[in-house]
Write an enzyme that holds these catalytic residues in place. Structure first.
Site, PDB file in Angstrom:
ATOM      1  N   ASP A  13       0.977  -1.308  -0.194  1.00 26.51           N
ATOM      2  CA  ASP A  13      -0.081   0.051   0.220  1.00 26.51           C
ATOM      3  C   ASP A  13       0.872   1.166  -0.032  1.00 26.51           C
ATOM      4  O   ASP A  13       0.359   2.399   0.509  1.00 26.51           O
ATOM      5  CB  ASP A  13      -0.969  -0.226   1.118  1.00 26.51           C
ATOM      6  CG  ASP A  13      -1.930  -1.059   1.255  1.00 26.51           C
ATOM      7  OD1 ASP A  13      -2.002  -1.872   0.133  1.00 26.51           O
ATOM      8  OD2 ASP A  13      -2.578  -1.416   2.421  1.00 26.51           O
ATOM      9  N   LYS A  75      -7.247  -4.049  -2.659  1.00 24.33           N
ATOM     10  CA  LYS A  75      -7.748  -4.793  -1.766  1.00 24.33           C
ATOM     11  C   LYS A  75      -8.549  -4.032  -0.709  1.00 24.33           C
ATOM     12  O   LYS A  75      -8.381  -2.684  -0.974  1.00 24.33           O
ATOM     13  CB  LYS A  75      -6.669  -5.519  -0.979  1.00 24.33           C
ATOM     14  CG  LYS A  75      -5.634  -4.575  -0.307  1.00 24.33           C
ATOM     15  CD  LYS A  75      -4.584  -5.396   0.713  1.00 24.33           C
ATOM     16  CE  LYS A  75      -3.634  -4.317   1.459  1.00 24.33           C
ATOM     17  NZ  LYS A  75      -4.435  -3.729   2.547  1.00 24.33           N
ATOM     18  N   CYS A 108      -1.927  -2.211   8.120  1.00 22.81           N
ATOM     19  CA  CYS A 108      -1.799  -3.378   7.012  1.00 22.81           C
ATOM     20  C   CYS A 108      -0.737  -4.161   7.151  1.00 22.81           C
ATOM     21  O   CYS A 108      -0.843  -5.504   6.961  1.00 22.81           O
ATOM     22  CB  CYS A 108      -1.923  -2.709   5.786  1.00 22.81           C
ATOM     23  SG  CYS A 108      -3.684  -1.651   5.594  1.00 22.81           S
TER      24      CYS A 108
END
Length: 179
Positions: A13, A75, A108
């Site tokens: 990310d 995602k 994450c």
């Protein structure tokens, strides 16, 4: 130790608005690019993710250029493991060591690390290539991953661990990345 034949690089990310809010983002990006380049030299499989890219933006352009044609998986779950395509790709590699980096460290990256550990992977978190919006959250995330069984490493540590010896034909290429 991590070996070239057993390792996968997972980049979590590093994208748009999220990247812009990170502590020490220049260092995060520079170290991520070093690890990505090293992974390319060692021909490691790589998985790159984006958290809800339509809302948070795409992978940071400087990093995206380094990734070449690497597929980027969108995602919604904080843990990459919650994404079916991610799990399928991980399992298809038949490699059990994961070099993990990205953002946010305490969300994450942390949740991905725990899920990978719970599913039998050895996780090596590149501590100088993770970040959060606050230093405290990053520190807390790293400590929690270590308590859960992840190994903390650094950009240079992981690259030289993959290299193993200065007599390796790839030494000069790796040295150029880290100097």
């Amino acid at each position: 130790m991590i070996s070239r034949s057993a390792a996968v690089l997972v980049v979590v990310d590093i994208q748009g608005n999220l990247f812009g809010a990170m502590q020490n983002k220049e260092n995060l990006l520079a170290n991520t690019i070093k690890v990505v380049k090293g992974a390319g030299i060692f021909n490691l499989p790589m998985i790159v993710t984006e958290q809800i890219p339509e809302k948070l933006g795409k992978t940071t352009p400087t990093l995206a250029r380094e990734l070449g044609d690497t597929e980027i998986l969108g995602k919604e779950s904080f843990s990459c493991w919650g994404n079916d395509k991610f799990r399928e790709k991980m399992e298809s590699f038949s490699r059990r060591k994961v070099i993990l980096l990205g953002i946010e460290c305490h969300v994450c990256v942390y949740q991905t690390a725990l899920d990978l550990i719970d599913n039998g992977y050895s996780v090596h978190v590149v501590a100088d290539a993770v970040s959060s919006r606050t230093k405290e959250n990053c520190t807390t995330g790293l400590a929690a991953m270590k308590r859960a069984g992840a190994f903390l490493t650094s950009t240079e540590m992981v690259l030289f661990e993959l290299l193993r010896t200065a007599s390796d034909a790839k030494f000069k290429e790796i040295y150029r990345i880290v100097k």
